[in-house]
Design an enzyme around this catalytic site. Structure first.
Site, short mmCIF file in Angstrom:
data_model
loop_
_atom_site.label_atom_id
_atom_site.label_comp_id
_atom_site.label_asym_id
_atom_site.label_seq_id
_atom_site.Cartn_x
_atom_site.Cartn_y
_atom_site.Cartn_z
N ASN A 150 34.94 45.77 37.48
CA ASN A 150 34.67 45.37 39.25
C ASN A 150 33.98 45.44 39.99
OD1 ASN A 150 36.34 47.24 38.18
ND2 ASN A 150 36.40 47.45 40.57
N CYS A 328 38.74 49.46 46.31
CA CYS A 328 39.96 49.69 46.72
C CYS A 328 39.51 51.55 46.65
CB CYS A 328 40.84 49.35 45.02
SG CYS A 328 40.74 48.10 44.99
N1 PMP Z 1 41.52 43.89 38.01
C1 PMP Z 1 40.65 44.08 39.18
C2 PMP Z 1 39.63 43.90 37.99
C3 PMP Z 1 39.63 43.53 40.66
O1 PMP Z 1 38.60 43.08 40.60
C4 PMP Z 1 41.28 43.67 41.21
C5 PMP Z 1 40.60 43.10 42.66
N2 PMP Z 1 39.84 44.82 43.15
C6 PMP Z 1 42.61 43.60 40.49
C7 PMP Z 1 42.72 43.47 39.21
C8 PMP Z 1 43.53 43.63 41.90
O2 PMP Z 1 43.61 42.42 42.26
P1 PMP Z 1 44.56 41.47 43.05
O3 PMP Z 1 43.47 42.11 44.69
O4 PMP Z 1 44.70 40.44 43.54
O5 PMP Z 1 46.13 42.25 43.59
#
Ligand code: PMP
Length: 386
Positions: A150, A328
């Site tokens: 990500n 995040c």
């Molecule tokens: N895994 C990855 C690689 C992500 O980019 C994200 C979102 N930032 C998540 C998990 C978490 O997803 P969600 O927001 O649907 O909980």
């Protein structure tokens, strides 16, 4: 006018998805567990969405449960496998560049005494297959690897990794976080052959708070949420029918235009990179060595002589929204764990900006962004020199 360059964090909802959600609130208002006609209609609609999503994933032999997002899906697999399996000698593996929704559950089970090893990656952000090979033992219970990172947009060699793991220990369960891959690159489960795959709706123009955990039918996950027994007894809680329908609509729309969008995204990326070099200068690209290993919509750069959190705020005042590392972790000042795992130097990490976009980004928007970034960068570099 706003320029949104943070699509890897979340995406604006697609208007057709919004319509499908609105319609679904009206048509499928009943509780899918109710044994009257309205309840059955809602349940049938959920089953249709489940089937359609599995089809997009090329998932015969797999089943799927809807969750509140990929965070829940990832937690279900990791916590569940620990609760279900944990024997003294079992061990767990996960790459060091996973999303926190994978890393944190592993840290938790490690703190409870589980043997967990975090696998390294190389300087281009690819997991090191030699490290993986050396880490698999007859006791390895579960491995988590992400499909696309990500922060960097680097596509991981999942097919190779899965083949290697199956050869070394066919009993090891393989979990892949597919959040940044689904709807962006080919996510054929048949080709990749994982046991578990997590996806999320809000990264592809769908609603927040919706995701899914796909699992091999012969390897059912252990539930994280217990209660009324919805979702095949694997995820209790009244189903979010409109969210599920919205997720399905977003996924179908994405897949219909996947090929065309990918070409457009590459064109946008190339244009953006050209202008960044020409107008800003001192740009270091943090990307895979080949285009086959990179998704085009995530562009990670480091701007020499800057600090990303300052640039991010300056751009934000211009209504241009980018990210420093992942959303995040961007409210924290700590350096990105992904960039650290890639062994990038301190200066490169400090100046790292993640620009993530969709295919609708226009030439004028690119111009405005690169001009503003050039102005702020020159200002900052002058200040630092003084
Ligand atoms: N895994 C990855 C690689 C992500 O980019 C994200 C979102 N930032 C998540 C998990 C978490 O997803 P969600 O927001 O649907 O909980």
């Amino acid at each position: 006018m706003e320029i949104y360059l943070d699509h890897a964090s979340t995406t604006p909802i697609h208007p057709l998805v919004m319509n499908s959600i609105n319609q679904s609130y009206k048509m499928y208002y009943a509780n899918p567990s109710s044994v009257h006609e309205a309840g059955y209609q809602a349940l049938n609609r959920i089953e249709e969405a489940r089937k359609n999503l599995l089809k997009l994933l090329d998932g015969s032999g797999y089943d799927l449960i809807f969750t509140s997002g990929a965070t829940e899906a990832n937690n279900t697999i990791i916590n569940g496998s620990y609760v279900q399996a944990a024997r003294k000698h079992d061990s767990w593996l996960c790459s060091a560049i996973e999303h926190p929704s994978v890393l944190k559950p592993y840290e938790l089970i490690k703190s409870k005494g589980a043997q967990v090893r975090f696998l390294s990656c190389d300087s281009s952000g690819l997991i090191r297959l030699d490290d993986l090979e050396g880490a698999i033992t007859p006791e390895t219970k579960l491995i988590s690897l992400m499909h696309v990172n990500n922060e960097t947009g680097v596509i991981q060699p999942i097919e190779h990794a899965v083949t290697m793991i199956r050869n070394l220990n066919p009993k090891t369960r393989i979990h892949v976080d597919g959040v940044q891959a689904f709807g962006k690159i080919d996510s054929s489960l048949k080709k990749m052959d994982p046991d578990y795959y997590s996806i999320s709706a809000h990264k592809i123009g769908g609603p927040r708070g919706m995701g899914a955990l796909i699992y091999r039918k012969s390897k059912k996950p252990m539930p994280l949420l217990w209660g009324g027994g919805q979702e095949k007894n694997l995820r209790s809680g009244t189903e979010n029918t409109p969210g599920i329908v919205g997720f399905e609509t977003a996924a179908i729309l994405r897949h219909q235009s996947l090929q065309q969008n990918t070409s457009l995204l590459w064109a946008v990326r190339h244009q953006m990179i050209r202008q960044l070099h020409d107008q800003v200068g001192g740009i270091k690209l943090i990307e895979a060595d080949t285009e086959a290993e990179q998704v085009p919509g995530i562009l990670l750069i480091s701007v020499d002589g800057t600090r990303s959190e300052v640039i991010l705020r300056m751009l934000s005042d211009d209504h241009i929204y980018v990210s420093a590392g992942s959303a995040c972790s961007s409210r924290k000042t700590a350096a990105s764990h992904v960039l650290k795992a890639m062994s990038l130097d301190e200066q490169t990490i400090q100046g790292a900006l993640r620009i993530s976009f969709d295919e609708t980004l226009t030439a004028r928007q690119i111009d405005r962004f690169t001009q503003k970034l050039a102005n702020h960068t020159h200002q900052m570099r002058k200040m630092i020199k003084r």
